[in-house]
Motif scaffolding. Structure first.
Motif, PDB file in Angstrom:
ATOM      1  N   ARG A 170       0.832  -1.206   0.000  1.00  0.00           N
ATOM      2  CA  ARG A 170       0.000   0.000   0.000  1.00  0.00           C
ATOM      3  C   ARG A 170       0.865   1.254   0.000  1.00  0.00           C
ATOM      4  NH1 ARG A 170      -2.459  -0.905   4.503  1.00  0.00           N
ATOM      5  NH2 ARG A 170      -3.832  -2.447   3.548  1.00  0.00           N
ATOM      6  N   ASN A 171       1.963   1.230   0.740  1.00  0.00           N
ATOM      7  CA  ASN A 171       2.854   2.394   0.785  1.00  0.00           C
ATOM      8  C   ASN A 171       3.483   2.672  -0.572  1.00  0.00           C
ATOM      9  OD1 ASN A 171       2.399   3.045   3.445  1.00  0.00           O
ATOM     10  ND2 ASN A 171       4.205   1.977   4.231  1.00  0.00           N
ATOM     11  N   VAL A 172       3.840   1.612  -1.298  1.00  0.00           N
ATOM     12  CA  VAL A 172       4.405   1.808  -2.636  1.00  0.00           C
ATOM     13  C   VAL A 172       3.375   2.462  -3.546  1.00  0.00           C
ATOM     14  CG1 VAL A 172       5.291   0.634  -4.691  1.00  0.00           C
ATOM     15  CG2 VAL A 172       6.057  -0.092  -2.441  1.00  0.00           C
ATOM     16  N   ARG A 173       2.147   1.959  -3.509  1.00  0.00           N
ATOM     17  CA  ARG A 173       1.096   2.536  -4.361  1.00  0.00           C
ATOM     18  C   ARG A 173       0.794   3.980  -3.955  1.00  0.00           C
ATOM     19  NH1 ARG A 173      -1.246  -2.759  -3.395  1.00  0.00           N
ATOM     20  NH2 ARG A 173      -0.874  -4.071  -5.215  1.00  0.00           N
ATOM     21  N   LYS A 174       0.881   4.239  -2.661  1.00  0.00           N
ATOM     22  CA  LYS A 174       0.654   5.597  -2.173  1.00  0.00           C
ATOM     23  C   LYS A 174       1.706   6.552  -2.758  1.00  0.00           C
ATOM     24  CE  LYS A 174      -0.361   5.795   2.162  1.00  0.00           C
ATOM     25  NZ  LYS A 174      -0.213   5.828   3.643  1.00  0.00           N
ATOM     26  N   CYS A 175       2.961   6.107  -2.777  1.00  0.00           N
ATOM     27  CA  CYS A 175       4.028   6.946  -3.330  1.00  0.00           C
ATOM     28  C   CYS A 175       3.827   7.197  -4.824  1.00  0.00           C
ATOM     29  CB  CYS A 175       5.386   6.277  -3.107  1.00  0.00           C
ATOM     30  SG  CYS A 175       5.895   6.173  -1.381  1.00  0.00           S
ATOM     31  N   ILE A 176       3.292   6.203  -5.526  1.00  0.00           N
ATOM     32  CA  ILE A 176       3.032   6.358  -6.956  1.00  0.00           C
ATOM     33  C   ILE A 176       1.893   7.350  -7.184  1.00  0.00           C
ATOM     34  CG2 ILE A 176       2.313   5.165  -9.060  1.00  0.00           C
ATOM     35  CD1 ILE A 176       5.130   4.471  -8.108  1.00  0.00           C
ATOM     36  N   SER A 177       0.788   7.165  -6.467  1.00  0.00           N
ATOM     37  CA  SER A 177      -0.394   8.015  -6.695  1.00  0.00           C
ATOM     38  C   SER A 177      -0.128   9.467  -6.308  1.00  0.00           C
ATOM     39  CB  SER A 177      -1.591   7.465  -5.920  1.00  0.00           C
ATOM     40  OG  SER A 177      -1.399   7.593  -4.520  1.00  0.00           O
ATOM     41  N   ARG A 178       0.684   9.704  -5.278  1.00  0.00           N
ATOM     42  CA  ARG A 178       0.958  11.079  -4.852  1.00  0.00           C
ATOM     43  C   ARG A 178       1.848  11.830  -5.837  1.00  0.00           C
ATOM     44  NH1 ARG A 178       1.615  11.036   1.777  1.00  0.00           N
ATOM     45  NH2 ARG A 178      -0.458  10.158   2.203  1.00  0.00           N
ATOM     46  N   ASN A 179       2.446  11.109  -6.764  1.00  0.00           N
ATOM     47  CA  ASN A 179       3.202  11.747  -7.835  1.00  0.00           C
ATOM     48  C   ASN A 179       2.375  11.838  -9.118  1.00  0.00           C
ATOM     49  OD1 ASN A 179       6.122  12.513  -7.257  1.00  0.00           O
ATOM     50  ND2 ASN A 179       6.017  10.507  -6.280  1.00  0.00           N
ATOM     51  N   ASN A 180       1.054  11.613  -8.990  1.00  0.00           N
ATOM     52  CA  ASN A 180       0.155  11.646 -10.150  1.00  0.00           C
ATOM     53  C   ASN A 180       0.586  10.665 -11.233  1.00  0.00           C
ATOM     54  OD1 ASN A 180      -1.504  13.741  -9.078  1.00  0.00           O
ATOM     55  ND2 ASN A 180       0.077  15.226  -9.656  1.00  0.00           N
ATOM     56  N   LEU A 181       1.120   9.528 -10.794  1.00  0.00           N
ATOM     57  CA  LEU A 181       1.508   8.456 -11.706  1.00  0.00           C
ATOM     58  C   LEU A 181       0.520   7.307 -11.567  1.00  0.00           C
ATOM     59  CD1 LEU A 181       5.358   8.376 -10.967  1.00  0.00           C
ATOM     60  CD2 LEU A 181       4.243   9.410 -12.962  1.00  0.00           C
ATOM     61  N   THR A 182       0.474   6.480 -12.587  1.00  0.00           N
ATOM     62  CA  THR A 182      -0.356   5.289 -12.574  1.00  0.00           C
ATOM     63  C   THR A 182       0.526   4.065 -12.693  1.00  0.00           C
ATOM     64  OG1 THR A 182      -2.206   6.459 -13.604  1.00  0.00           O
ATOM     65  CG2 THR A 182      -2.251   4.046 -13.704  1.00  0.00           C
ATOM     66  N   GLN A 183       0.286   3.098 -11.836  1.00  0.00           N
ATOM     67  CA  GLN A 183       1.060   1.855 -11.869  1.00  0.00           C
ATOM     68  C   GLN A 183       0.476   0.923 -12.916  1.00  0.00           C
ATOM     69  OE1 GLN A 183       1.046  -0.483  -8.154  1.00  0.00           O
ATOM     70  NE2 GLN A 183       0.494  -2.185  -9.499  1.00  0.00           N
ATOM     71  N   ASP A 184       1.332   0.475 -13.846  1.00  0.00           N
ATOM     72  CA  ASP A 184       0.908  -0.525 -14.816  1.00  0.00           C
ATOM     73  C   ASP A 184       1.103  -1.924 -14.229  1.00  0.00           C
ATOM     74  OD1 ASP A 184       0.081  -1.879 -17.014  1.00  0.00           O
ATOM     75  OD2 ASP A 184       1.778  -1.350 -18.292  1.00  0.00           O
ATOM     76  N   THR A 185       2.348  -2.222 -13.838  1.00  0.00           N
ATOM     77  CA  THR A 185       2.674  -3.516 -13.241  1.00  0.00           C
ATOM     78  C   THR A 185       3.563  -3.299 -12.029  1.00  0.00           C
ATOM     79  OG1 THR A 185       2.545  -4.713 -15.347  1.00  0.00           O
ATOM     80  CG2 THR A 185       3.834  -5.736 -13.605  1.00  0.00           C
ATOM     81  N   MET A 186       3.267  -4.015 -10.949  1.00  0.00           N
ATOM     82  CA  MET A 186       4.178  -4.064  -9.808  1.00  0.00           C
ATOM     83  C   MET A 186       4.895  -5.403  -9.852  1.00  0.00           C
ATOM     84  SD  MET A 186       3.427  -3.930  -5.698  1.00  0.00           S
ATOM     85  CE  MET A 186       2.969  -2.208  -5.647  1.00  0.00           C
TER      86      MET A 186
END
Length: 467
Positions: free
Chosen positions: A175-191
């Motif tokens: 969840r923390n990794v996704r939080k860091c991605i979303s707060r940079n206005n990025l979208t995760q394709d694959t983790m």
């Protein structure tokens, strides 16, 4: 001669314990092979944000990601929005599990959609609430009782099953990794687990078929992935890596952490015999104090001891996996600490394997930016770019749960899936009716019998409920 350029551009974002690295690239198709053209590279050193592979300071990590992505964006002249992101942590475990589905028609051949159905079901496997399945990767399939099926598509059968490798992590860490991605206005394709990404960059198809152990010695963790017959068979993560070597040098040589890191990078060697007994290097002292002389042979002895311990852990894990003596491709070392001279010889002596090599990112189109990411420390970031064009296992269409790709800062309250919430007045009337129907409760007993009644509960779940 280049015959084609892929319009698709992929960005890999490696969130490591010591640095955050963003790499943008695309595929160039030549007549007989493909190369990866690196379009932009951004790197930010991370002193306090990630520990043992896990994000511990969200704000610091968010800022490091922002700087790395901005640098890669400026170099490549791209607006970066979508990224493949790495994941790691000493809490990551690998669990064997199995699953199956019953198809509606026995006359039709197994289709890719059937495998997707089975794979989606595995991501719903019952596990503890504080855990999350990062990857569900099949090993051998079963079609109507026929075992060890490598490729089920095209076979006739009603029941489709498989043995899976479930890679499980702490839900809060993911969840923390996704939080860091979303707060940079990025979208995760694959983790993707870092070791799997590194494998895409440094392993050959021949090695994966013959059997190989990829050992990624990063900053906070050492990850190992074992492949055999082109299938991922085992994964392990150890909480000792490059930072452990630095910490040992700091303690053994009585120097500051930054000085220990510099000693490792500039003078580190896993073979003490490379230095004479009196070879020293002067390390600056504290304010108004004279420099401190450090014996380089002592530094090498410390490095050798720690790398021997890591190699012993790797050998023990290979034995535990059941693939000892079956890895014709030997061991491929990658990660920043794989650059320490003499590391190959350490692993050869400890594991008894002759085939040990350092893995460098391969098939890079020559240019100055490719030179920046051409060593083992960048294998994960480069592999995340390759993940946009090839997969860990070509028998499946996705390797991370599509339903968990986005983090919502304000998640909606959880509601039962089986019925919508009733209005307050309706719920009150239902409670009254239930109270009227309910039989009168017996007086609650006390003592040992009462404790047993409370303690004993039906046990439900699957084989992945306990670890």
């Amino acid at each position: 001669m280049t015959t084609g350029i892929d319009d698709k551009i992929v960005v890999g974002l490696d969130i490591g314990s010591t640095k955050v690295c963003a790499v943008a690239g695309r595929i160039l198709r030549h007549k007989d092979h493909e190369t990866l053209e690196v379009l932009g590279v951004g790197e930010t050193f991370l002193a306090d944000g990630v520990a043992k592979g896990s994000v511990v300071n969200v704000n610091n990590t968010v800022e490091a990601i922002r700087r790395a992505v901005r640098e890669a964006s400026n170099q490549s002249n791209l607006n970066i929005h979508l990224v493949n992101v790495s994941f790691s942590g000493s809490h990551v475990t690998s669990v064997k599990s199995s699953g199956s589905i019953t198809r509606s028609s026995s006359g039709d051949e197994v289709q890719m959609e059937d495998i997707d159905h089975l794979l989606s079901d595995m991501y719903r496997t019952t596990i503890p609430a504080d855990k999350e399945i990062i990857h569900a990767l099949p090993m051998d399939f079963v079609v109507d009782g026929e075992t060890n099926v490598q490729q089920p598509v095209g076979r006739n059968g009603v029941k489709l099953g498989a043995d899976f490798q479930l890679i499980i992590a702490q839900a809060n860490a993911a969840r923390n990794v996704r939080k860091c991605i979303s707060r940079n206005n990025l979208t995760q394709d694959t983790m993707m687990l870092s070791a799997l990404a590194s494998g895409l960059a440094v392993l050959t198809d021949e090695e994966k078929y013959a059997g190989v152990a990829l050992v990624d010695i990063g900053g906070g963790t050492t990850e190992m992935a074992i492949y055999h017959r082109n299938v991922l068979r085992h994964v392990a993560v150890f909480p000792w890596a490059g930072n452990s070597v630095t910490s040992d040098i700091q303690s053994g040589c009585k120097v500051l952490p930054q000085q220990a890191e510099q000693l490792k990078r500039k003078f580190g060697n896993a073979n003490p015999g490379e230095y004479k007994i009196n070879e020293v290097v002067a390390v600056p002292g504290l304010s108004n104090r004279k420099p401190k002389d450090v014996l380089l042979k002592n530094v090498a002895v410390i490095i050798e001891d720690r790398l021997r311990e890591i190699a012993a852990l790797v050998q023990a894990e290979i034995t535990r996996s059941g693939y000892d003596g079956k890895l014709l491709g030997g061991i491929v070392l990658t990660g920043g600490s794989a650059l320490i001279p003499g590391v190959e010889q350490i692993f050869q002596r400890v594991t008894g394997m002759e085939e040990v090599r350092v893995g460098y990112p391969e098939h890079l189109e020559p240019n100055p930016r490719a030179d920046l990411v051409g060593d083992p420390a960048y294998a994960t970031a480069v592999g995340l770019v390759w993940a946009g064009y090839k997969t860990i296992d070509n028998r499946i269409s996705f390797i991370s749960d599509p339903g968990r790709s986005v983090y919502n800062e304000e998640p909606a309250p959880m509601r039962p899936a089986y019925s919508p919430p009733a209005p307050t007045a309706t719920r009150e009337r239902e409670r009254e009716r239930e109270r009227e129907k309910a039989p009168e409760k017996e007086p609650e007993s006390s003592g040992l019998l009462a404790w047993l009644k409370k303690a004993v509960r039906p046990i439900r779940g699957s084989e992945t409920d306990t670890y």
